[in-house]
Design a protein around this motif. Structure first.
Motif, PDB file in Angstrom:
ATOM      1  N   VAL A 166       0.815  -1.223   0.000  1.00 11.18           N
ATOM      2  CA  VAL A 166       0.000   0.000   0.000  1.00 11.18           C
ATOM      3  C   VAL A 166       0.843   1.267   0.000  1.00 11.18           C
ATOM      4  O   VAL A 166       0.296   2.372  -0.063  1.00 11.18           O
ATOM      5  N   PHE A 167       2.166   1.158   0.068  1.00  5.92           N
ATOM      6  CA  PHE A 167       3.006   2.357   0.026  1.00  5.92           C
ATOM      7  C   PHE A 167       3.126   2.866  -1.415  1.00  5.92           C
ATOM      8  O   PHE A 167       2.764   2.172  -2.367  1.00  5.92           O
ATOM      9  N   ASN A 168       3.663   4.084  -1.577  1.00  4.33           N
ATOM     10  CA  ASN A 168       3.851   4.659  -2.909  1.00  4.33           C
ATOM     11  C   ASN A 168       5.041   4.005  -3.612  1.00  4.33           C
ATOM     12  O   ASN A 168       6.096   3.793  -2.997  1.00  4.33           O
ATOM     13  N   GLY A 169       4.888   3.729  -4.910  1.00  3.41           N
ATOM     14  CA  GLY A 169       6.012   3.280  -5.717  1.00  3.41           C
ATOM     15  C   GLY A 169       6.578   1.947  -5.299  1.00  3.41           C
ATOM     16  O   GLY A 169       5.864   1.048  -4.845  1.00  3.41           O
ATOM     17  N   CYS A 170       7.896   1.798  -5.456  1.00  3.08           N
ATOM     18  CA  CYS A 170       8.588   0.565  -5.085  1.00  3.08           C
ATOM     19  C   CYS A 170       9.581   0.852  -3.964  1.00  3.08           C
ATOM     20  O   CYS A 170      10.175   1.929  -3.916  1.00  3.08           O
ATOM     21  N   GLN A 171       9.732  -0.097  -3.069  1.00  4.77           N
ATOM     22  CA  GLN A 171      10.683   0.033  -1.976  1.00  4.77           C
ATOM     23  C   GLN A 171      11.430  -1.281  -1.803  1.00  4.77           C
ATOM     24  O   GLN A 171      10.940  -2.343  -2.185  1.00  4.77           O
ATOM     25  N   LYS A 172      12.626  -1.188  -1.204  1.00  9.76           N
ATOM     26  CA  LYS A 172      13.410  -2.393  -0.923  1.00  9.76           C
ATOM     27  C   LYS A 172      12.990  -2.985   0.410  1.00  9.76           C
ATOM     28  O   LYS A 172      12.816  -2.270   1.393  1.00  9.76           O
ATOM     29  N   GLY A 173      12.846  -4.310   0.434  1.00 13.80           N
ATOM     30  CA  GLY A 173      12.503  -5.009   1.662  1.00 13.80           C
ATOM     31  C   GLY A 173      13.732  -5.273   2.510  1.00 13.80           C
ATOM     32  O   GLY A 173      14.837  -4.807   2.209  1.00 13.80           O
ATOM     33  N   GLU A 174      13.548  -6.038   3.576  1.00 12.34           N
ATOM     34  CA  GLU A 174      14.646  -6.314   4.506  1.00 12.34           C
ATOM     35  C   GLU A 174      15.803  -7.037   3.838  1.00 12.34           C
ATOM     36  O   GLU A 174      16.959  -6.851   4.215  1.00 12.34           O
ATOM     37  N   SER A 175      15.499  -7.868   2.849  1.00 14.50           N
ATOM     38  CA  SER A 175      16.559  -8.613   2.150  1.00 14.50           C
ATOM     39  C   SER A 175      16.963  -7.931   0.850  1.00 14.50           C
ATOM     40  O   SER A 175      17.513  -8.574  -0.055  1.00 14.50           O
ATOM     41  N   GLN A 176      16.662  -6.625   0.751  1.00 14.50           N
ATOM     42  CA  GLN A 176      17.005  -5.811  -0.425  1.00 14.50           C
ATOM     43  C   GLN A 176      16.248  -6.217  -1.680  1.00 14.50           C
ATOM     44  O   GLN A 176      16.598  -5.798  -2.778  1.00 14.50           O
ATOM     45  N   GLU A 177      15.187  -7.045  -1.516  1.00 13.98           N
ATOM     46  CA  GLU A 177      14.366  -7.381  -2.667  1.00 13.98           C
ATOM     47  C   GLU A 177      13.429  -6.215  -2.986  1.00 13.98           C
ATOM     48  O   GLU A 177      13.045  -5.459  -2.098  1.00 13.98           O
ATOM     49  N   MET A 178      13.108  -6.029  -4.255  1.00 19.52           N
ATOM     50  CA  MET A 178      12.248  -4.911  -4.649  1.00 19.52           C
ATOM     51  C   MET A 178      10.781  -5.292  -4.445  1.00 19.52           C
ATOM     52  O   MET A 178      10.308  -6.298  -4.972  1.00 19.52           O
ATOM     53  N   GLY A 194      -5.075  -0.804  12.519  1.00 24.64           N
ATOM     54  CA  GLY A 194      -5.229  -1.988  13.356  1.00 24.64           C
ATOM     55  C   GLY A 194      -4.601  -1.739  14.706  1.00 24.64           C
ATOM     56  O   GLY A 194      -3.588  -1.041  14.813  1.00 24.64           O
ATOM     57  N   LYS A 195      -5.200  -2.292  15.728  1.00 22.79           N
ATOM     58  CA  LYS A 195      -4.707  -2.024  17.081  1.00 22.79           C
ATOM     59  C   LYS A 195      -3.317  -2.601  17.305  1.00 22.79           C
ATOM     60  O   LYS A 195      -2.611  -2.179  18.221  1.00 22.79           O
ATOM     61  N   ASP A 196      -2.900  -3.539  16.461  1.00 22.64           N
ATOM     62  CA  ASP A 196      -1.588  -4.155  16.643  1.00 22.64           C
ATOM     63  C   ASP A 196      -0.552  -3.664  15.643  1.00 22.64           C
ATOM     64  O   ASP A 196       0.601  -4.110  15.675  1.00 22.64           O
ATOM     65  N   THR A 197      -0.928  -2.740  14.736  1.00 18.55           N
ATOM     66  CA  THR A 197       0.026  -2.279  13.734  1.00 18.55           C
ATOM     67  C   THR A 197       0.910  -1.184  14.320  1.00 18.55           C
ATOM     68  O   THR A 197       0.477  -0.385  15.147  1.00 18.55           O
ATOM     69  N   SER A 198       2.146  -1.164  13.875  1.00 18.57           N
ATOM     70  CA  SER A 198       3.116  -0.189  14.372  1.00 18.57           C
ATOM     71  C   SER A 198       3.377   0.881  13.331  1.00 18.57           C
ATOM     72  O   SER A 198       3.553   0.584  12.140  1.00 18.57           O
ATOM     73  N   GLU A 199       3.414   2.139  13.785  1.00 17.82           N
ATOM     74  CA  GLU A 199       3.717   3.235  12.862  1.00 17.82           C
ATOM     75  C   GLU A 199       5.165   3.197  12.409  1.00 17.82           C
ATOM     76  O   GLU A 199       5.546   3.882  11.458  1.00 17.82           O
ATOM     77  N   ASP A 200       6.006   2.430  13.095  1.00 14.44           N
ATOM     78  CA  ASP A 200       7.418   2.341  12.722  1.00 14.44           C
ATOM     79  C   ASP A 200       7.640   1.400  11.538  1.00 14.44           C
ATOM     80  O   ASP A 200       8.711   1.408  10.935  1.00 14.44           O
ATOM     81  N   ASP A 201       6.636   0.588  11.214  1.00 14.84           N
ATOM     82  CA  ASP A 201       6.768  -0.347  10.098  1.00 14.84           C
ATOM     83  C   ASP A 201       6.440   0.387   8.801  1.00 14.84           C
ATOM     84  O   ASP A 201       5.276   0.521   8.413  1.00 14.84           O
ATOM     85  N   ARG A 202       7.476   0.860   8.128  1.00 15.48           N
ATOM     86  CA  ARG A 202       7.266   1.708   6.942  1.00 15.48           C
ATOM     87  C   ARG A 202       6.569   0.952   5.818  1.00 15.48           C
ATOM     88  O   ARG A 202       5.828   1.552   5.024  1.00 15.48           O
ATOM     89  N   LEU A 203       6.780  -0.362   5.725  1.00 18.18           N
ATOM     90  CA  LEU A 203       6.208  -1.125   4.619  1.00 18.18           C
ATOM     91  C   LEU A 203       4.707  -1.344   4.774  1.00 18.18           C
ATOM     92  O   LEU A 203       4.030  -1.700   3.820  1.00 18.18           O
ATOM     93  N   SER A 204       4.175  -1.121   5.993  1.00 21.59           N
ATOM     94  CA  SER A 204       2.738  -1.328   6.195  1.00 21.59           C
ATOM     95  C   SER A 204       1.951  -0.019   6.151  1.00 21.59           C
ATOM     96  O   SER A 204       0.726  -0.029   6.238  1.00 21.59           O
ATOM     97  N   GLN A 205       2.647   1.113   6.029  1.00 21.06           N
ATOM     98  CA  GLN A 205       1.979   2.410   6.046  1.00 21.06           C
ATOM     99  C   GLN A 205       1.369   2.722   4.679  1.00 21.06           C
ATOM    100  O   GLN A 205       2.037   2.594   3.646  1.00 21.06           O
ATOM    101  N   VAL A 206       0.122   3.159   4.687  1.00 20.38           N
ATOM    102  CA  VAL A 206      -0.561   3.518   3.437  1.00 20.38           C
ATOM    103  C   VAL A 206       0.032   4.812   2.889  1.00 20.38           C
ATOM    104  O   VAL A 206       0.191   5.799   3.614  1.00 20.38           O
ATOM    105  N   GLY A 207       0.383   4.802   1.616  1.00 13.49           N
ATOM    106  CA  GLY A 207       0.987   5.968   0.985  1.00 13.49           C
ATOM    107  C   GLY A 207      -0.042   7.008   0.571  1.00 13.49           C
ATOM    108  O   GLY A 207      -1.251   6.773   0.577  1.00 13.49           O
ATOM    109  N   SER A 208       0.459   8.170   0.166  1.00 17.57           N
ATOM    110  CA  SER A 208      -0.413   9.300  -0.181  1.00 17.57           C
ATOM    111  C   SER A 208      -1.262   9.020  -1.411  1.00 17.57           C
ATOM    112  O   SER A 208      -2.345   9.590  -1.565  1.00 17.57           O
ATOM    113  N   ARG A 209      -0.819   8.130  -2.300  1.00 16.32           N
ATOM    114  CA  ARG A 209      -1.601   7.868  -3.519  1.00 16.32           C
ATOM    115  C   ARG A 209      -2.910   7.163  -3.194  1.00 16.32           C
ATOM    116  O   ARG A 209      -3.906   7.359  -3.898  1.00 16.32           O
TER     117      ARG A 209
END
Length: 312
Positions: A166-178, A194-209
């Motif tokens: 759900v983030f904008n564009g493409c990002q690298k994961g923990e293992s540098q995979e696209m 979600g009550k268990d989601t963390s704001e520090d997890d950038r890959l789970s944050q919904v992007g502006s698009r």
């Protein structure tokens, strides 16, 4: 989380058609025929976008069997009877679905499954392979004897592309995979909390698009429950001044909601007024997940339910 998430995403497309596309919006009361036109237009629009505005494929169940049973394939009485119809014009797709609408909405018609098949064949397997990434190989996730709709499927309904994230564009994961996110703004957006989601997890944050779609309609995921937020003001997201004090409508999709829920969102109230307002409630008051998901877009917003009981 299974069929309901897909149904609610389609509800967003129905609302888009009724509020911002339909011609002759003189009456607030919809005839049965107008309701059916709205459903056909919503389904056709989603399939046409998935087909990259080039063609759509509609799957219908017929009496004949097209797939022979083999040791590797055990029939389900449904898949082997599918017939595919390709259409190369959006208007023709809408008319074809309208003429066969009973196949999608009739009791016991397997309408959601038919729509999913149509969505996949409209997108094509070649495009799906490019849309997905190493993190996601399935569109549906097995869960407690049923299935959950994956994010890639929801994004395909909302944006036409089966992006798994759900983030904008493409990002690298923990293992540098696209990893593949959302490439463009769509007509209908998406918010999640979600009550268990963390704001520090950038890959789970919904992007502006997804947070700022072209039209003020959002599919909302709150703790795995899907609902719709929308505004009747088409210009809401085109001028920041309109986002100071505005109205939203909330549709839960639950049978218990028997009347409209009208919310007033204030993004400009002073913080000391907000603290005083919250102190009026008992200590430790729980905020509704609906309020929390709204605040993922309008962070400091105060929400007035205008007499409705907040949904928990």
């Amino acid at each position: 989380g299974g069929a309901r998430s897909i149904q609610m995403a389609i509800q967003g497309s129905i609302i888009r058609y009724l509020l911002f596309t339909r011609k002759g919006k003189d009456s607030n009361l919809l005839s049965k025929q107008e309701q059916e036109h709205a459903l056909a237009a919503a389904l056709a629009g989603v399939l046409w976008a998935a087909g990259a505005a080039q063609k759509a494929t509609v799957c219908l169940v017929t009496e004949e069997t097209y797939v022979a049973l083999t040791p590797d394939y055990s029939g389900d009485g449904f898949t082997e009877r599918l017939q595919l119809f390709e259409l190369v014009e959006k208007e023709a797709t809408e008319k074809f679905i309208y003429d066969h609408l009973q196949c999608f909405k009739g009791e016991g018609s397997h309408g959601v499954i038919l729509f999913l098949y149509s969505l996949i064949f409209s997108r094509t397997f070649e495009r799906l392979q490019k849309d997905l990434d190493v993190s996601t190989s399935q569109l549906l996730q097995p869960n407690a004897g049923g299935f959950l709709c994956g994010q890639a499927t929801l994004n395909m309904i909302l944006t036409g592309r089966a992006s798994p994230h759900v983030f904008n564009g493409c990002q690298k994961g923990e293992s540098q995979e696209m990893l593949h996110g959302v490439l463009t703004r769509s007509d209908i957006g998406y918010l999640q909390w979600g009550k268990d989601t963390s704001e520090d997890d950038r890959l789970s944050q919904v992007g502006s698009r997804l947070k700022t779609p072209r039209l003020p309609i959002w599919l909302c995921n709150t703790n795995g429950n899907y609902s719709i937020l929308f505004s009747t003001n088409r210009q809401l997201l085109s001028d920041w001044k309109m986002e100071r004090l505005f109205d939203l409508y909330f549709y839960s999709g639950q049978p218990s909601q028997n009347k409209p829920v009208h919310l007033t969102i204030d993004t400009h109230s002073h913080h000391w007024e907000r603290v005083q307002h919250e102190d009026e409630h008992r200590p430790g008051r729980r905020f509704s997940p609906v309020e929390m998901v709204i605040r993922t877009k309008w962070r400091e917003a105060t929400i007035n339910w205008n007499g409705s009981v907040p949904f928990f």
